[in-house]
Scaffold this motif. Structure first.
Motif, PDB file in Angstrom:
ATOM      1  N   PRO A 186       8.809  -3.862  -6.644  1.00 20.34           N
ATOM      2  CA  PRO A 186       7.599  -3.344  -5.507  1.00 20.34           C
ATOM      3  C   PRO A 186       8.013  -2.576  -4.603  1.00 20.34           C
ATOM      4  CG  PRO A 186       7.524  -5.819  -6.088  1.00 20.34           C
ATOM      5  CD  PRO A 186       8.709  -5.342  -6.781  1.00 20.34           C
ATOM      6  N   ALA A 187       9.280  -2.962  -3.932  1.00 19.71           N
ATOM      7  CA  ALA A 187       9.795  -2.021  -2.851  1.00 19.71           C
ATOM      8  C   ALA A 187      10.136  -0.351  -3.234  1.00 19.71           C
ATOM      9  CB  ALA A 187      11.418  -2.909  -2.823  1.00 19.71           C
ATOM     10  N   GLN A 190       7.067   1.220  -3.355  1.00 20.21           N
ATOM     11  CA  GLN A 190       6.579   1.498  -2.076  1.00 20.21           C
ATOM     12  C   GLN A 190       7.395   2.742  -1.479  1.00 20.21           C
ATOM     13  OE1 GLN A 190       3.908   0.318  -0.438  1.00 20.21           O
ATOM     14  NE2 GLN A 190       4.426   1.923   1.017  1.00 20.21           N
ATOM     15  N   LYS A 191       8.686   2.988  -1.921  1.00 19.89           N
ATOM     16  CA  LYS A 191       9.543   3.978  -1.407  1.00 19.89           C
ATOM     17  C   LYS A 191       9.076   5.051  -2.037  1.00 19.89           C
ATOM     18  CE  LYS A 191      13.900   1.180  -0.590  1.00 19.89           C
ATOM     19  NZ  LYS A 191      13.787   1.687   1.024  1.00 19.89           N
ATOM     20  N   LYS A 193       5.911   5.916  -2.747  1.00 12.79           N
ATOM     21  CA  LYS A 193       4.657   6.484  -2.149  1.00 12.79           C
ATOM     22  C   LYS A 193       5.288   6.779  -0.829  1.00 12.79           C
ATOM     23  CE  LYS A 193       2.021   2.476  -4.390  1.00 12.79           C
ATOM     24  NZ  LYS A 193       1.275   1.047  -3.967  1.00 12.79           N
ATOM     25  N   ASP A 194       6.221   6.286   0.146  1.00 10.38           N
ATOM     26  CA  ASP A 194       6.637   6.769   1.179  1.00 10.38           C
ATOM     27  C   ASP A 194       7.006   8.259   1.302  1.00 10.38           C
ATOM     28  OD1 ASP A 194       5.736   4.255   2.175  1.00 10.38           O
ATOM     29  OD2 ASP A 194       7.669   3.516   2.304  1.00 10.38           O
TER      30      ASP A 194
END
Length: 201
Positions: A186-187, A190-191, A193-194
């Motif tokens: 999941p991290a 997210q990275k 997406k960021d």
């Protein structure tokens, strides 16, 4: 262009997109023809820079790149452990990152000529070797760029690019595996997406 810049470009999927200048006279093949043809169209579209052309550029990327192969290879052994939903989400994010980086760096590399040095085959994968030479700086060191293509549904698609010995897929896999092992899948999502949100591609 310094040696360090060359490696940064490779990691960020940059020189993969070097636009077509005067082609070399080395013996070509079907995969070489695909790379040359697609890049010629991309070069022309970027020179126009219209809104409608933007859609066409995205379509050319989609015709040229094997996103599914890039996604699976970039996750390596982690791919099998992911659910279908996770695979789909990751693949979509990777596609967006690759397309944005490709286009951004096409615009940065218009002052290069590409020499096509030949094409070889191994295990169903065609390797197209090229050399990028600056049009404006004769002292600038040429950059070697290798495209790896395989057929899917009768079409040649790019599944990796190696710039100055650095593999796009290998670079992604090293980064992604490190993040997953440290912080979890999941991290990683997210990275990604960021990065897209910040335009940091």
């Amino acid at each position: 262009m310094t040696r360090r810049m060359n490696h940064l470009f490779a990691a960020a999927f940059t020189l993969a997109a070097l636009t077509l200048g005067q082609a070399g006279l080395a013996s070509a093949g079907p995969a070489t023809d695909v790379v040359k043809a697609k890049q010629t169209v991309l070069f022309d579209l970027l020179k126009k820079g219209g809104g409608e052309d933007q859609k066409k550029i995205g379509a050319i990327f989609d015709e040229m790149l094997d996103y599914s192969a890039l996604a699976e290879s970039s996750l390596g052994s982690e791919w099998a452990a992911r659910s279908e939903a996770e695979k789909a989400q990751f693949s979509d994010l990777l596609k967006q990152l690759v397309r944005k980086a490709y286009e951004r760096n096409l615009k940065k590399t218009l002052n290069f000529n590409i020499e096509y040095l030949g094409e070889t085959e191994s295990g169903g994968v065609q390797t197209v070797k090229t050399k990028a030479v600056s049009k404006t700086n004769a002292r600038e060191e040429p950059v070697e760029i290798t495209f790896k293509l395989a057929q899917k549904g009768g079409t040649w698609l790019v599944r990796d690019i190696v710039t100055e010995g650095v593999s796009l897929v290998g670079s992604y896999r090293a980064q992604f595996t490190k993040i997953i092992k440290k912080d979890g899948f999941p991290a990683l999502l997210q990275k990604m997406k960021d990065k897209l949100a910040k335009g940091d591609v």
